[in-house]
Design a protein around this motif. Sequence first.
Motif, PDB file in Angstrom:
ATOM      1  N   LYS A  58       0.823  -1.082   0.088  1.00 23.44           N
ATOM      2  CA  LYS A  58       0.039  -0.174   0.003  1.00 23.44           C
ATOM      3  C   LYS A  58       0.753   1.051   0.058  1.00 23.44           C
ATOM      4  CE  LYS A  58      -4.155  -1.461   0.660  1.00 23.44           C
ATOM      5  NZ  LYS A  58      -5.261  -1.406  -0.396  1.00 23.44           N
ATOM      6  N   THR A  61       2.109   1.692  -3.489  1.00 20.21           N
ATOM      7  CA  THR A  61       1.104   2.186  -4.257  1.00 20.21           C
ATOM      8  C   THR A  61       1.023   3.729  -4.109  1.00 20.21           C
ATOM      9  OG1 THR A  61       0.085   0.095  -4.303  1.00 20.21           O
ATOM     10  CG2 THR A  61      -1.246   1.924  -5.027  1.00 20.21           C
ATOM     11  N   PHE A  62       1.038   3.976  -2.673  1.00 16.49           N
ATOM     12  CA  PHE A  62       0.817   5.681  -2.465  1.00 16.49           C
ATOM     13  C   PHE A  62       1.919   6.274  -2.889  1.00 16.49           C
ATOM     14  CE2 PHE A  62      -2.261   4.398   1.243  1.00 16.49           C
ATOM     15  CZ  PHE A  62      -3.331   4.223   0.501  1.00 16.49           C
ATOM     16  N   GLU A  63       2.999   5.715  -2.601  1.00 22.63           N
ATOM     17  CA  GLU A  63       4.071   6.559  -3.322  1.00 22.63           C
ATOM     18  C   GLU A  63       4.115   6.586  -4.701  1.00 22.63           C
ATOM     19  OE1 GLU A  63       8.851   6.236  -2.911  1.00 22.63           O
ATOM     20  OE2 GLU A  63       7.845   5.111  -1.591  1.00 22.63           O
ATOM     21  N   GLU A  64       3.852   5.693  -5.488  1.00 23.77           N
ATOM     22  CA  GLU A  64       3.640   5.810  -6.977  1.00 23.77           C
ATOM     23  C   GLU A  64       2.691   6.808  -7.326  1.00 23.77           C
ATOM     24  OE1 GLU A  64       2.825   1.841  -8.241  1.00 23.77           O
ATOM     25  OE2 GLU A  64       4.886   1.047  -7.521  1.00 23.77           O
ATOM     26  N   GLU A  65       1.615   6.857  -6.662  1.00 23.04           N
ATOM     27  CA  GLU A  65       0.412   7.858  -6.812  1.00 23.04           C
ATOM     28  C   GLU A  65       0.882   9.245  -6.624  1.00 23.04           C
ATOM     29  OE1 GLU A  65      -3.214   6.329  -4.892  1.00 23.04           O
ATOM     30  OE2 GLU A  65      -3.348   4.670  -6.303  1.00 23.04           O
ATOM     31  N   ALA A  66       1.452   9.217  -5.588  1.00 21.47           N
ATOM     32  CA  ALA A  66       1.976  10.704  -4.935  1.00 21.47           C
ATOM     33  C   ALA A  66       2.827  11.208  -6.093  1.00 21.47           C
ATOM     34  CB  ALA A  66       2.664  10.681  -3.908  1.00 21.47           C
ATOM     35  N   ALA A  68       3.052  10.482  -9.304  1.00 23.59           N
ATOM     36  CA  ALA A  68       2.273  10.735 -10.592  1.00 23.59           C
ATOM     37  C   ALA A  68       1.558  12.209 -10.237  1.00 23.59           C
ATOM     38  CB  ALA A  68       1.106   9.467 -10.621  1.00 23.59           C
ATOM     39  N   LEU A  69       0.915  12.187  -9.197  1.00 21.83           N
ATOM     40  CA  LEU A  69       0.101  13.493  -8.924  1.00 21.83           C
ATOM     41  C   LEU A  69       1.151  14.620  -9.228  1.00 21.83           C
ATOM     42  CD1 LEU A  69      -2.184  12.308  -5.923  1.00 21.83           C
ATOM     43  CD2 LEU A  69      -3.085  13.112  -8.478  1.00 21.83           C
ATOM     44  N   LYS A  70       2.139  14.380  -8.428  1.00 20.29           N
ATOM     45  CA  LYS A  70       3.166  15.589  -8.346  1.00 20.29           C
ATOM     46  C   LYS A  70       3.601  15.859  -9.918  1.00 20.29           C
ATOM     47  CE  LYS A  70       7.759  16.797  -6.620  1.00 20.29           C
ATOM     48  NZ  LYS A  70       8.842  16.392  -5.897  1.00 20.29           N
ATOM     49  N   GLU A  72       1.874  15.195 -12.655  1.00 19.30           N
ATOM     50  CA  GLU A  72       0.693  15.871 -13.060  1.00 19.30           C
ATOM     51  C   GLU A  72       0.449  17.364 -12.816  1.00 19.30           C
ATOM     52  OE1 GLU A  72      -4.160  14.812 -13.440  1.00 19.30           O
ATOM     53  OE2 GLU A  72      -2.793  13.354 -12.755  1.00 19.30           O
TER      54      GLU A  72
END
Length: 106
Positions: A58, A61-66, A68-70, A72
Amino acid sequence: STVQFHTSRASIAASLRQMKRGIESDLSRLAGAVAIVHQRTLATAEAKDGTLRLLQDKADTFEEEAVALKDENEQLRRRATSHQSSSLDATAQNLSYRRNAPRLQA
């Protein structure tokens, strides 16, 4: 007297056999209890390992999402800055045209 000694000896032997059976029974129950505790300890350790693995997944995953959001967010910021810059250029040209238009007409 010999009969009495023989009887007491047989009685002692019978008592010792009974004690031995009792001790063996107690040891068997103790071994069973130790095995159960061992299995539960292993199951608890496996559950903890599984929970830690799940939490690590988890977190990854959160790190990858963070990330990606950064990325974007950075792209959106660049687009907004470039859009604002071209909008300011257009406004400046428009103002310049309005200032110079009367001269051009005259």
